[in-house]
Design an enzyme around this catalytic site. Structure first.
Site, PDB file in Angstrom:
ATOM      1  N   GLU A  83       0.847  -1.186   0.000  1.00 28.10           N
ATOM      2  CA  GLU A  83       0.000   0.000   0.000  1.00 28.10           C
ATOM      3  C   GLU A  83       0.886   1.240   0.000  1.00 28.10           C
ATOM      4  O   GLU A  83       0.468   2.315   0.389  1.00 28.10           O
ATOM      5  CB  GLU A  83      -1.023  -0.003   1.139  1.00 28.10           C
ATOM      6  CG  GLU A  83      -0.530  -0.410   2.493  1.00 28.10           C
ATOM      7  CD  GLU A  83      -1.672  -0.586   3.478  1.00 28.10           C
ATOM      8  OE1 GLU A  83      -2.486   0.335   3.619  1.00 28.10           O
ATOM      9  OE2 GLU A  83      -1.745  -1.648   4.128  1.00 28.10           O
ATOM     10  N   CYS A 120      -3.783  -3.860   4.076  1.00 29.13           N
ATOM     11  CA  CYS A 120      -2.845  -4.862   4.607  1.00 29.13           C
ATOM     12  C   CYS A 120      -3.231  -6.293   4.251  1.00 29.13           C
ATOM     13  O   CYS A 120      -2.431  -7.208   4.437  1.00 29.13           O
ATOM     14  CB  CYS A 120      -2.742  -4.726   6.118  1.00 29.13           C
ATOM     15  SG  CYS A 120      -2.387  -3.059   6.670  1.00 29.13           S
ATOM     16  N   HIS A 244      -3.154 -10.183  11.689  1.00 32.73           N
ATOM     17  CA  HIS A 244      -2.584  -8.913  11.243  1.00 32.73           C
ATOM     18  C   HIS A 244      -2.300  -8.089  12.500  1.00 32.73           C
ATOM     19  O   HIS A 244      -3.176  -7.952  13.362  1.00 32.73           O
ATOM     20  CB  HIS A 244      -3.556  -8.164  10.326  1.00 32.73           C
ATOM     21  CG  HIS A 244      -3.124  -6.755  10.076  1.00 32.73           C
ATOM     22  ND1 HIS A 244      -1.922  -6.458   9.494  1.00 32.73           N
ATOM     23  CD2 HIS A 244      -3.705  -5.563  10.386  1.00 32.73           C
ATOM     24  CE1 HIS A 244      -1.785  -5.148   9.427  1.00 32.73           C
ATOM     25  NE2 HIS A 244      -2.844  -4.578   9.961  1.00 32.73           N
TER      26      HIS A 244
HETATM   27  N1  CAA Z   1       0.755   2.963  30.553  1.00 31.88           N
HETATM   28  C1  CAA Z   1       0.111   1.884  30.024  1.00 31.88           C
HETATM   29  N2  CAA Z   1      -0.779   1.975  29.003  1.00 31.88           N
HETATM   30  C2  CAA Z   1      -1.022   3.202  28.489  1.00 31.88           C
HETATM   31  C3  CAA Z   1      -0.407   4.355  28.971  1.00 31.88           C
HETATM   32  C4  CAA Z   1       0.519   4.194  30.064  1.00 31.88           C
HETATM   33  N3  CAA Z   1       1.159   5.247  30.589  1.00 31.88           N
HETATM   34  N4  CAA Z   1      -0.856   5.405  28.272  1.00 31.88           N
HETATM   35  C5  CAA Z   1      -1.735   4.944  27.361  1.00 31.88           C
HETATM   36  N5  CAA Z   1      -1.831   3.596  27.484  1.00 31.88           N
HETATM   37  C6  CAA Z   1      -2.636   2.672  26.689  1.00 31.88           C
HETATM   38  C7  CAA Z   1      -4.044   3.172  26.421  1.00 31.88           C
HETATM   39  O1  CAA Z   1      -4.898   2.872  27.518  1.00 31.88           O
HETATM   40  C8  CAA Z   1      -4.392   2.393  25.159  1.00 31.88           C
HETATM   41  O2  CAA Z   1      -4.686   1.041  25.504  1.00 31.88           O
HETATM   42  P1  CAA Z   1      -6.202   0.512  25.429  1.00 31.88           P
HETATM   43  O3  CAA Z   1      -6.663   0.779  24.018  1.00 31.88           O
HETATM   44  O4  CAA Z   1      -6.088  -0.932  25.748  1.00 31.88           O
HETATM   45  O5  CAA Z   1      -6.965   1.297  26.431  1.00 31.88           O
HETATM   46  C9  CAA Z   1      -3.052   2.349  24.427  1.00 31.88           C
HETATM   47  O6  CAA Z   1      -2.052   2.616  25.397  1.00 31.88           O
HETATM   48  C10 CAA Z   1      -2.927   3.391  23.328  1.00 31.88           C
HETATM   49  O7  CAA Z   1      -3.198   4.643  23.865  1.00 31.88           O
HETATM   50  P2  CAA Z   1      -4.175   5.659  23.124  1.00 31.88           P
HETATM   51  O8  CAA Z   1      -5.425   4.945  22.740  1.00 31.88           O
HETATM   52  O9  CAA Z   1      -4.285   6.886  23.949  1.00 31.88           O
HETATM   53  O10 CAA Z   1      -3.281   5.931  21.837  1.00 31.88           O
HETATM   54  P3  CAA Z   1      -3.543   6.939  20.669  1.00 31.88           P
HETATM   55  O11 CAA Z   1      -4.933   7.445  20.684  1.00 31.88           O
HETATM   56  O12 CAA Z   1      -2.445   7.934  20.670  1.00 31.88           O
HETATM   57  O13 CAA Z   1      -3.327   6.018  19.390  1.00 31.88           O
HETATM   58  C11 CAA Z   1      -4.127   4.409  17.826  1.00 31.88           C
HETATM   59  C12 CAA Z   1      -3.720   4.672  19.260  1.00 31.88           C
HETATM   60  C13 CAA Z   1      -5.489   5.042  17.583  1.00 31.88           C
HETATM   61  C14 CAA Z   1      -4.200   2.917  17.589  1.00 31.88           C
HETATM   62  C15 CAA Z   1      -3.081   5.063  16.869  1.00 31.88           C
HETATM   63  O14 CAA Z   1      -1.820   4.493  17.092  1.00 31.88           O
HETATM   64  C16 CAA Z   1      -3.434   4.917  15.405  1.00 31.88           C
HETATM   65  O15 CAA Z   1      -4.207   5.708  14.867  1.00 31.88           O
HETATM   66  N6  CAA Z   1      -2.831   3.930  14.705  1.00 31.88           N
HETATM   67  C17 CAA Z   1      -3.039   3.739  13.263  1.00 31.88           C
HETATM   68  C18 CAA Z   1      -4.293   2.992  12.963  1.00 31.88           C
HETATM   69  C19 CAA Z   1      -4.227   1.566  13.412  1.00 31.88           C
HETATM   70  O16 CAA Z   1      -3.170   0.972  13.549  1.00 31.88           O
HETATM   71  N7  CAA Z   1      -5.400   0.947  13.594  1.00 31.88           N
HETATM   72  C20 CAA Z   1      -5.481  -0.456  13.922  1.00 31.88           C
HETATM   73  C21 CAA Z   1      -6.644  -1.135  13.243  1.00 31.88           C
HETATM   74  S1  CAA Z   1      -6.614  -0.780  11.500  1.00 31.88           S
HETATM   75  C22 CAA Z   1      -5.446  -1.854  10.853  1.00 31.88           C
HETATM   76  O17 CAA Z   1      -5.092  -2.804  11.491  1.00 31.88           O
HETATM   77  C23 CAA Z   1      -4.888  -1.583   9.495  1.00 31.88           C
HETATM   78  C24 CAA Z   1      -3.520  -1.016   9.641  1.00 31.88           C
HETATM   79  O18 CAA Z   1      -2.541  -1.768   9.641  1.00 31.88           O
HETATM   80  C25 CAA Z   1      -3.345   0.412   9.748  1.00 31.88           C
END
Ligand code: CAA
Length: 445
Positions: A83, A120, A244
């Protein structure tokens, strides 16, 4: 019946690393445990200035061909899943074939080449195409080369930036395979979704939280569809379940949901009932909210049980070791998860021949695919040839400033000159632009 499946695997990681807890988190002002505990990521691979999807894919393919003593004549098909393509017409597989033709005698003129796109999940779809080609008897005794290659970069500051990665997985699909035989049983969960997309742009538009929900919804649909052909699944049917893995935390969620589904109405649900109650059934609740709350409580209880934790540690955790060190490789990610599990089995002396894997692939936009595979008796010999652990250890560790430069070098909208961080040896490198704006590559001894 001819057995068809994955005969050989090679992995090539981008040669730089970004350390998430020690380099990325402090600059972002984040708690390092957000990355290590929350997302499950320690380091991510980044491409050096002379690396891209073509060099990484060609380097993985060359290593595979050298190891197996293959000539271009032995390969009848080259499919690239990506991609991160940079051309809307000319497929990456032609560039990769061009690279390989620089170093092998003969050529790939006889080989059917293509490029697969569905986020993916395209790597798995390319394996399916190769499988169908061989099963249909159109392969003339040849194998297919499937290469999943991506530079999974996000815009700077996007929440996805923490989950970046870069690398390629090359797989040889053949009759009488050494690693796994693919089964004909498959299940799909596919819907028009707007969770992650790149409408003619390099970096994705992402609705991160929604993408996680869509991943789980489509994966669940695919599992139900799989069961409609293969019959009910039981968690102990499978040695490993590679998913994945955009980041390990995503798989933790998918595994828990999958386990709940697979254990419903089984002896495991009965055994766990004394500890956490029975699984909530929708018909027992007045409204959806009450039902959802009950499910959430049940899942919280389930993930704390010894029974679940043992299963998770045995069946899921070994699939995540590479991902935690490499980040998201998009099309290659589920194939890294399989390799990660097989590597763990080889290291711990676990016998796997004849055991089953359940493979959960996913692509945004969105489609999940679930299929089973049976491990073949050459798996260990093949997996022990992987050098990914050494490659990981050799990566150049970027400072944050250097990381910003590397991100800019690979940003198609920027033109900056940055010195390479590592010296290429025995590999294909990007060598500049041609007269029609095509990319040029050369092999460095
Ligand atoms: N200690 C322990 N855990 C902590 C922490 C700390 N100090 N601070 C935060 N966390 C945890 C949070 O609780 C959260 O865990 P849970 O979901 O289990 O509650 C985790 O760390 C991540 O924290 P946030 O949710 O606050 O993180 P974020 O909002 O900054 O980003 C995300 C997370 C939305 C996945 C972001 O990384 C993102 O947009 N990623 C790209 C999209 C993606 O990968 N999506 C996955 C499904 S789509 C797919 O699979 C296709 C692909 O390859 C892209």
């Amino acid at each position: 019946m001819t057995r068809v499946g994955i005969d050989a695997i090679e992995i090539w990681t981008g040669k730089l690393q970004l350390d998430l807890p020690n380099t990325f988190a402090p600059t972002k002002g984040d708690d390092p445990e957000k990355y290590t505990k929350g997302l499950g990521l320690y380091t991510s691979s980044m491409p050096d200035v002379y690396e891209d999807i073509v060099t990484m894919g060609a380097n993985a393919a060359k290593r595979l061909m050298d190891r197996r003593g293959l000539t271009p004549q032995a390969i009848g098909r080259i499919d690239v899943a990506t991609e991160s393509a940079f051309d809307n017409s000319k497929p990456v597989s032609t560039y990769i074939a061009g690279c390989l033709e620089q170093v092998y005698e003969g050529d790939f003129h006889h080989a059917n080449k293509g490029e697969r796109k569905f986020a993916c999940v395209a790597g798995t779809q390319s394996i399916d195409d190769a499988y169908n080609w061989i099963k249909a008897g159109r392969h003339r005794g040849r194998s297919a080369l499937v290469i999943a290659t991506d530079t999974a970069l996000y815009a700077r500051g996007d929440p996805g930036e923490a989950t970046q990665g870069a690398g390629a997985v090359a797989m040889l699909i053949s009759e009488d395979p050494s690693v796994v035989e693919l089964s004909t049983d498959q299940g799909y969960g596919s819907a028009d979704e707007t969770d992650f997309l790149k409408p003619n742009q390099q970096f994705p538009s992402v609705d991160g939280k929604r993408s996680m929900k869509v991943y789980l919804a489509r994966m669940r649909e695919a599992l139900e569809d799989y069961e409609s052909v293969a019959g009910r699944t039981h968690p102990d049917d499978f040695a490993y379940i590679p998913f994945h893995t955009p980041f390990p935390g995503m798989v933790r969620r998918a595994a828990l949901l999958g386990y709940r589904h697979m254990t419903r109405d089984t002896e495991i649900e009965d055994e766990l009932a004394a500890e956490i109650g029975r699984q909530p059934r929708e018909e027992a609740f007045d409204g959806w909210d009450a039902y959802e709350n009950a499910i959430r409580d049940y899942m919280d209880g389930l993930k704390g049980t010894d029974r679940y934790r043992d299963w998770y540690d045995r069946t899921i955790d070994p699939t995540l070791t590479l991902s935690g060190q490499l980040g998201n490789w998009y099309t290659g990610s589920v194939h890294l998860a399989r390799a990660s599990a097989l590597q763990t089995a080889a290291e711990t002396g676990r016998g796997l021949t004849g055991e089953k894997l359940l493979v959960g692939s996913y692509g945004s936009g969105a489609q999940a695919e679930i299929h089973a595979e049976t491990v073949q008796d050459g798996w260990k010999e093949e997996i022990q040839q992987l050098t990914i652990d050494e490659q990981i250890a050799r990566r150049y560790d970027l400072s944050f400033d250097e990381y910003e430069q590397v991100h800019d070098v690979h940003n198609h909208d920027k033109e900056i000159d940055v010195e390479e961080f590592t010296a290429p040896v025995g590999e294909f490198v990007f060598a500049g632009w041609g007269r029609m704006n095509e990319r040029k590559y050369e092999y460095v001894e």
